[in-house]
Motif scaffolding. Structure first.
Motif, PDB file in Angstrom:
ATOM      1  N   ARG A 215       0.859  -1.187   0.000  1.00 60.23           N
ATOM      2  CA  ARG A 215       0.000   0.000   0.000  1.00 60.23           C
ATOM      3  C   ARG A 215       0.899   1.243   0.000  1.00 60.23           C
ATOM      4  NH1 ARG A 215      -5.346   1.815   2.954  1.00 60.23           N
ATOM      5  NH2 ARG A 215      -4.861   3.992   3.460  1.00 60.23           N
ATOM      6  N   ILE A 216       0.550   2.188  -0.845  1.00 58.02           N
ATOM      7  CA  ILE A 216       1.259   3.464  -0.918  1.00 58.02           C
ATOM      8  C   ILE A 216       0.337   4.561  -0.393  1.00 58.02           C
ATOM      9  CG2 ILE A 216       2.372   5.160  -2.423  1.00 58.02           C
ATOM     10  CD1 ILE A 216       3.913   2.562  -2.191  1.00 58.02           C
ATOM     11  N   ASP A 217       0.790   5.250   0.652  1.00 52.50           N
ATOM     12  CA  ASP A 217       0.037   6.372   1.210  1.00 52.50           C
ATOM     13  C   ASP A 217       0.765   7.669   0.910  1.00 52.50           C
ATOM     14  OD1 ASP A 217      -2.326   5.330   2.850  1.00 52.50           O
ATOM     15  OD2 ASP A 217      -0.693   4.055   3.568  1.00 52.50           O
ATOM     16  N   ARG A 218      -0.007   8.675   0.545  1.00 49.35           N
ATOM     17  CA  ARG A 218       0.557   9.987   0.220  1.00 49.35           C
ATOM     18  C   ARG A 218      -0.093  11.060   1.081  1.00 49.35           C
ATOM     19  NH1 ARG A 218      -1.350  11.247  -5.050  1.00 49.35           N
ATOM     20  NH2 ARG A 218      -3.076   9.870  -4.505  1.00 49.35           N
ATOM     21  N   GLU A 219       0.702  12.063   1.407  1.00 43.74           N
ATOM     22  CA  GLU A 219       0.191  13.205   2.162  1.00 43.74           C
ATOM     23  C   GLU A 219       0.671  14.504   1.514  1.00 43.74           C
ATOM     24  OE1 GLU A 219       1.405  12.989   6.206  1.00 43.74           O
ATOM     25  OE2 GLU A 219       0.191  11.213   6.672  1.00 43.74           O
ATOM     26  N   ARG A 220      -0.182  15.505   1.574  1.00 45.42           N
ATOM     27  CA  ARG A 220       0.209  16.848   1.133  1.00 45.42           C
ATOM     28  C   ARG A 220       0.111  17.763   2.336  1.00 45.42           C
ATOM     29  NH1 ARG A 220       1.158  19.954  -3.196  1.00 45.42           N
ATOM     30  NH2 ARG A 220       0.375  22.099  -3.210  1.00 45.42           N
ATOM     31  N   TYR A 221       1.274  18.113   2.889  1.00 49.41           N
ATOM     32  CA  TYR A 221       1.359  18.926   4.106  1.00 49.41           C
ATOM     33  C   TYR A 221       0.476  18.354   5.222  1.00 49.41           C
ATOM     34  CZ  TYR A 221       3.510  22.189   0.844  1.00 49.41           C
ATOM     35  OH  TYR A 221       4.317  22.760  -0.109  1.00 49.41           O
ATOM     36  N   LEU A 225      -3.935  11.891   0.956  1.00 48.17           N
ATOM     37  CA  LEU A 225      -4.424  11.765  -0.403  1.00 48.17           C
ATOM     38  C   LEU A 225      -4.856  10.309  -0.629  1.00 48.17           C
ATOM     39  CD1 LEU A 225      -1.623  13.804  -2.229  1.00 48.17           C
ATOM     40  CD2 LEU A 225      -3.910  14.599  -1.610  1.00 48.17           C
ATOM     41  N   PRO A 226      -5.645  10.026  -1.657  1.00 53.42           N
ATOM     42  CA  PRO A 226      -6.097   8.647  -1.878  1.00 53.42           C
ATOM     43  C   PRO A 226      -4.924   7.675  -1.973  1.00 53.42           C
ATOM     44  CG  PRO A 226      -7.321  10.158  -3.262  1.00 53.42           C
ATOM     45  CD  PRO A 226      -6.231  10.967  -2.639  1.00 53.42           C
ATOM     46  N   PRO A 227      -5.005   6.532  -1.276  1.00 52.85           N
ATOM     47  CA  PRO A 227      -3.910   5.549  -1.309  1.00 52.85           C
ATOM     48  C   PRO A 227      -3.919   4.743  -2.602  1.00 52.85           C
ATOM     49  CG  PRO A 227      -5.698   4.704   0.012  1.00 52.85           C
ATOM     50  CD  PRO A 227      -6.100   6.106  -0.392  1.00 52.85           C
ATOM     51  N   ALA A 228      -2.834   4.038  -2.849  1.00 44.14           N
ATOM     52  CA  ALA A 228      -2.731   3.127  -3.985  1.00 44.14           C
ATOM     53  C   ALA A 228      -2.266   1.776  -3.466  1.00 44.14           C
ATOM     54  CB  ALA A 228      -1.746   3.662  -5.024  1.00 44.14           C
ATOM     55  N   THR A 229      -2.769   0.707  -4.055  1.00 40.85           N
ATOM     56  CA  THR A 229      -2.363  -0.635  -3.658  1.00 40.85           C
ATOM     57  C   THR A 229      -1.869  -1.401  -4.887  1.00 40.85           C
ATOM     58  OG1 THR A 229      -4.610  -1.496  -3.931  1.00 40.85           O
ATOM     59  CG2 THR A 229      -3.988  -0.720  -1.733  1.00 40.85           C
ATOM     60  N   LEU A 230      -0.958  -2.341  -4.667  1.00 41.26           N
ATOM     61  CA  LEU A 230      -0.437  -3.144  -5.762  1.00 41.26           C
ATOM     62  C   LEU A 230      -0.040  -4.521  -5.267  1.00 41.26           C
ATOM     63  CD1 LEU A 230       3.276  -2.329  -6.405  1.00 41.26           C
ATOM     64  CD2 LEU A 230       1.934  -0.856  -4.896  1.00 41.26           C
ATOM     65  N   SER A 231       0.026  -5.451  -6.215  1.00 42.34           N
ATOM     66  CA  SER A 231       0.404  -6.826  -5.927  1.00 42.34           C
ATOM     67  C   SER A 231       1.651  -7.156  -6.730  1.00 42.34           C
ATOM     68  CB  SER A 231      -0.745  -7.769  -6.296  1.00 42.34           C
ATOM     69  OG  SER A 231      -0.426  -9.104  -6.013  1.00 42.34           O
ATOM     70  N   VAL A 232       2.654  -7.786  -6.063  1.00 34.70           N
ATOM     71  CA  VAL A 232       3.932  -8.105  -6.701  1.00 34.70           C
ATOM     72  C   VAL A 232       4.156  -9.610  -6.664  1.00 34.70           C
ATOM     73  CG1 VAL A 232       6.414  -7.636  -6.731  1.00 34.70           C
ATOM     74  CG2 VAL A 232       4.834  -5.909  -5.846  1.00 34.70           C
TER      75      VAL A 232
END
Length: 245
Positions: A215-221, A225-232
């Motif tokens: 899971r990738i979480d992003r923040e602006r200050y 922001l909406p997270p992104a998920t991926l499978s490897v």
């Protein structure tokens, strides 16, 4: 005494033949579409995915592009993969479907790039300036599983690298609960960061039998922001545990 003279073209041909004979054998995927698709755009409007690149081993530069390989797991339910290469400045992008050789199970497979007409341009891109990703399925309808490619001399690795487009984020974090890993991604400031502006490295602390969920979480200050998920596809043998020597 007779002196033999060998022309320069013949010498070069002989050297190439010797080099190819000494190269390690690996299977080669077949480029599905002809011609090879790529685009060079000095000015580009950004849109797309948060995760734009995923590789294993060391970060890859444009000089490594002719040596891209992967080890598809036998459990993969597609005989095709989609290879995407994007430069961080947004000038270069390619997206091509490859048909894998039959009966491949964790064996090295080349993704040939010799059809590209932009090899000289790509050589100008150093590490951290290219995002390379391989998704299961064809490029018209790609799957949702990433297969980590690697470059020359990086046949095995203890971790994966992610190239992230923060889309205005000031901070980016990753989490992989199944291996109890969390961390902060590194912001990339030098040069033009049109396509991606963060880099993450995730170590693999133990052998993995199933695909890795990230899971990738992003923040602006500080504002999420909406997270992104991926499978490897970590069942591939080019991803090994740190303790597996």
């Amino acid at each position: 005494m007779t002196r033999w003279k060998i022309s320069r073209p013949r010498i070069l041909a002989l050297l190439v033949s010797i080099t190819l004979a000494n190269a390690a054998y690996s299977a080669e995927a077949e480029l599905k579409a002809n011609p090879f698709w790529e685009s060079i755009q000095p000015d580009v409007n950004v849109s797309g995915f948060v995760v734009v690149g995923l590789t294993t081993g060391s970060l890859l530069s444009g000089s490594d592009i002719l040596g891209i390989q992967l080890r598809p797991p036998g459990s993969m339910n597609s005989e095709e993969v989609c290879l995407t290469v994007q430069s961080r400045d947004g000038v270069y992008i390619s997206r091509n479907t490859y048909i894998l050789p039959p009966s491949i199970d964790n064996e090295p497979v080349n993704l040939p790039y010799s059809e590209s007409t932009a090899l000289d341009l790509l050589k100008e891109y150093e590490k951290e300036h290219l995002a390379i990703s391989v998704l299961s399925g064809n490029c018209q309808d790609p799957g949702d599983v990433y297969l980590p490619p690697y470059g020359p001399g990086n046949d095995t690795s203890t971790g994966i690298n992610l190239m992230i487009n923060g889309f205005g984020a000031t901070d980016v974090f990753y989490s992989a609960p199944t291996i109890d890993k969390t961390g902060t991604c590194q912001a990339l400031h030098d040069g033009r960061t049109t396509i991606f502006d963060f880099w993450c490295h995730i170590d693999l602390p133990a052998p993995l039998d199933n695909d890795l969920q990230i899971r990738i979480d992003r923040e602006r200050y500080g504002r999420p922001l909406p997270p992104a998920t991926l499978s490897v596809a970590t069942s591939s043998s080019n991803l090994r545990a740190e303790s597996d020597e």
